[in-house]
Each structure stands twice: as structure tokens, then as C-alpha cells.
Design an enzyme around this catalytic site. Sequence first.
Site, PDB file in Angstrom:
ATOM      1  CE  LYS A 248     -10.405   0.600   3.211  1.00  0.00           C
ATOM      2  NZ  LYS A 248      -9.809   1.149   2.037  1.00  0.00           N
TER       3      LYS A 248
ATOM      4  CD1 TRP B  43      -2.681   1.550   0.374  1.00  0.00           C
ATOM      5  CD2 TRP B  43      -2.128   1.865   2.527  1.00  0.00           C
ATOM      6  NE1 TRP B  43      -3.448   2.577   0.869  1.00  0.00           N
ATOM      7  CE2 TRP B  43      -3.135   2.804   2.174  1.00  0.00           C
ATOM      8  CE3 TRP B  43      -1.638   1.881   3.829  1.00  0.00           C
ATOM      9  CZ2 TRP B  43      -3.638   3.730   3.071  1.00  0.00           C
ATOM     10  CZ3 TRP B  43      -2.140   2.808   4.724  1.00  0.00           C
ATOM     11  CH2 TRP B  43      -3.129   3.716   4.354  1.00  0.00           C
TER      12      TRP B  43
HETATM   13  C1  LIG Z   1      -3.448  -2.005   3.367  1.00  0.00           C
HETATM   14  C2  LIG Z   1      -4.158  -0.880   4.018  1.00  0.00           C
HETATM   15  N1  LIG Z   1      -3.842  -0.574   5.287  1.00  0.00           N
HETATM   16  C3  LIG Z   1      -4.442   0.421   5.934  1.00  0.00           C
HETATM   17  C4  LIG Z   1      -5.424   1.182   5.334  1.00  0.00           C
HETATM   18  C5  LIG Z   1      -5.992   2.310   6.144  1.00  0.00           C
HETATM   19  O1  LIG Z   1      -7.336   2.435   6.199  1.00  0.00           O
HETATM   20  P1  LIG Z   1      -8.062   3.576   7.021  1.00  0.00           P
HETATM   21  O2  LIG Z   1      -7.066   4.526   7.568  1.00  0.00           O
HETATM   22  O3  LIG Z   1      -8.977   4.235   6.059  1.00  0.00           O
HETATM   23  O4  LIG Z   1      -8.791   2.863   8.122  1.00  0.00           O
HETATM   24  C6  LIG Z   1      -5.788   0.905   4.009  1.00  0.00           C
HETATM   25  C7  LIG Z   1      -6.785   1.716   3.319  1.00  0.00           C
HETATM   26  O5  LIG Z   1      -6.887   1.813   2.135  1.00  0.00           O
HETATM   27  C8  LIG Z   1      -5.138  -0.164   3.350  1.00  0.00           C
HETATM   28  O6  LIG Z   1      -5.451  -0.493   2.092  1.00  0.00           O
END
Ligand SMILES: Cc1ncc(COP(=O)(O)O)c(C=O)c1O
Length: 393
Positions: free
Chosen positions: A243, A127
Site C-alpha cells: 500500500k 483482517w
Molecule cells: C492488515 C493487513 N495485513 C496484511 C495485508 C497483506 O498485504 P499484501 O500481502 O498485499 O502485502 C493486508 C492487505 O490487505 C492487510 O490489510
Amino acid sequence: MLNNLKPRPADKILVLSTLFRADDRAEKIDLGVGVYKNAEGHTPIMRAVKSAEKQLWNEEDTKTYTSLPGDAGFHQAMADMVLADSVDRDRISFCATPGGTGAIHNVLETIQAAHPDTTVWLSNPSWGNHQSMLNHLGMKSVSYDYFDAEACAVDYPAMLASLQGVKEGDVVLLHGCCHNPTGANINNTQWEEVAELLLAKGAIPFVDIAYQGFGNGLEEDAFGTRLLASKFPEMMIAASCSKNFGIYRERTGIVMAISADAETAKVTQQTLSHMNRQNFSFPPDHGARLVTMVLTDPELRAEWAAELEEVRTGMLALRQQLADALKAETGSDRFGFIADHRGMFSRLGLTEEQVIKLREDNAIYMVGDSRINIAGLTQKNVPIIAKAVAAVL
Ligand SMILES: Cc1ncc(COP(=O)(O)O)c(C=O)c1O
């Protein structure tokens, strides 16, 4: 002062969203940003979350601060969901954070506080924000081989070979399930082998789990995380509720840090609370409270689990439809991996030029590395996408 600031490169995915919004072609298709959408292209509030919200509106009688590391009920409910009984609870320290991103940030700062020189290993690719947060904090990082871009699958021998270079005390970041951006994941036997290798190296695993329930099922997706938790003396976990509870804008996440013993866990807890205090003080509570209610009320939980399963199986069906349509259009099995991948993403293995051509000629928007959001597929657009992709090959 502010005139000294340097322009920063814009986030590629957010740029793509802007381009998509500005496109006035009626037939445009958005496979970009990583948000779940239903067949109508809408990101719904999950039924159980809406019910919990109504209940909370009736029952909540104060908006005073929660405690610094967040609500203990949330900690335990999340430990039940992610870790089950894989590790003694008195070895876990917690802090609720603004989203999974907040959790990753606090984990990294905690690692830095313990050993400023720590090297963090990232999958190649990972990511995008992982690398950028490490850079932001000035931390050392190395990437390990992960993805075979030709086969669009995990290059497992290369991954193991890379991880041979891990040194004692290094932190290895693993995606708990549903790897973002590739959609390609290691299987349970491979998790076991990776665990043995990292144990032998004296590494500390750091699991980022942001899609539990989107891959093979709520329990199945926690296999790797629980396995590591049962074996390692120390481990860091950043979990996101964005999610799987569909509460993106409520910013709900959690750090779970596993220490070698209960005494150390107390000091780790002080450090996690300190990180919250320094970064944003008390964590947001609304989303965490909804998650706690949904996970601990049997009726709400059953309704949530059923809807999560609908989301998961719906995405699996769309994967199969796209793989079949591409097979029919190209006459080859080249895209068979789409049905094997898990989670919200797959990387198609197209070149940047092909991605741009799809956008310009067909109004099909995907990230430059050809990552598509499976939830952007619909029965109606799958044949259109398959035809367009086959035409650019
Ligand atoms: C691999 C991964 N880690 C962490 C996140 C963090 O998500 P959030 O900060 O929106 O809860 C995401 C969001 O796209 C992700 O794809």
C-alpha cells in the site's frame, strides 16, 4: 484425487468485486476492495517508484537469484523505516517475502517451529486472512475484544480485560496502525499500557504493519511497533510494502524477527531462510529493490514521502467530508467517528440488510460488515453516499 477436494467458501471481498464488475449501472460506487484509488478511481504507480523503475531498467545487469532471505540492503532500509533505532540491529533477523501475506505466513510457521502448541491472539475483528491463515496452518487462536460496534470505536477497557487472559508464551497479534477492517486504533498512551500488560504476562507481540504512512504519518504510525521493539526480548513483525509504495502486484513484504540476543538471532535467521526455501525458495526482488532505492536515495525518498503524504491527507479530507455530509443528512453525530478513524478503512456500523439495500438500490458496494474503503470516496460521490446511507437507517 482432485475429485476429493471440497468446495471452499469464496473470499467475500473478491465476490463483491465480481458483483461490482458485473453491475452495468453507470453510477455504481466501489467502496469494497482494499486498494488505494485517486479521485479518478485509478491506482497510480507512485512517482518515485516509476523513477526508480526507469533507473533500475538502465542499471540492472542480471536477473539471477537474490539471496535466500532477500537482499541485505532491503532488510536494512525496512528496519530503518519501521523500527528506526528502537532495537539493536544484531538482534533482528530478516526475510523478504511475497507481500505482507507471505511475511505473516512465515511468521506463523516460525512460531509453529518453535512451539507447535502456541496460542495466537487476534483482535475481534481482524483482517479476515489472519484467522483463515491460522486455520490453514492448524494453529490455536483466541480473539480479544477490540471494537465497540455501537460506538464504532476501540472498546479499550474490554480489550485490556480480554488481554488479562494471555498466558506466558502466547503470541498477541496487533495491527501496527490503521486497523483493518475497523479503522479504529489505540492511542500512544494505550500502546504503552498494552505493552506493560503484555510484558507482565510474558507474551510475544506480533505486529502486522501494512499501512505505515496512511494514518497519522510515516513516523507516527510506527510508534507502537517501535515501542514494543524497544521493550520486548522477543517480537515478530510482518510488514507490507503493497500500500505505502503502491506496488501491490510486485508482492513485496518482509519478516523482522527480534530475538533476545545476537546469538539467538543467528539461529532465528537460519529458520527464516529455511521457511523461504521450503515455501517458495528465493523471494521476489523487483519490488524490494524499488523500495530500497526509494528509501535510500534522498531525492526519490523525498518525492515518495511527499506523495504518500498527499495520499494520507487526501483520505483524511474525504473522511471529514463524509462525516460532515452524514451529519447534515442524519442530523446526528452518529457518524462522527469516520473523521477520527485512520487508514484506508472505516466500519460504518450498518446491518448486513442495510449494506445489501445500498448495493441493490443505489449501486453502492461495501463489504458485508459495512467496511468502506475511504479511497473509494470522491468529492462527487460523498453527497450521494451520505443521502443513501441516511435513507437506509
Ligand atoms: C492488515 C493487513 N495485513 C496484511 C495485508 C497483506 O498485504 P499484501 O500481502 O498485499 O502485502 C493486508 C492487505 O490487505 C492487510 O490489510
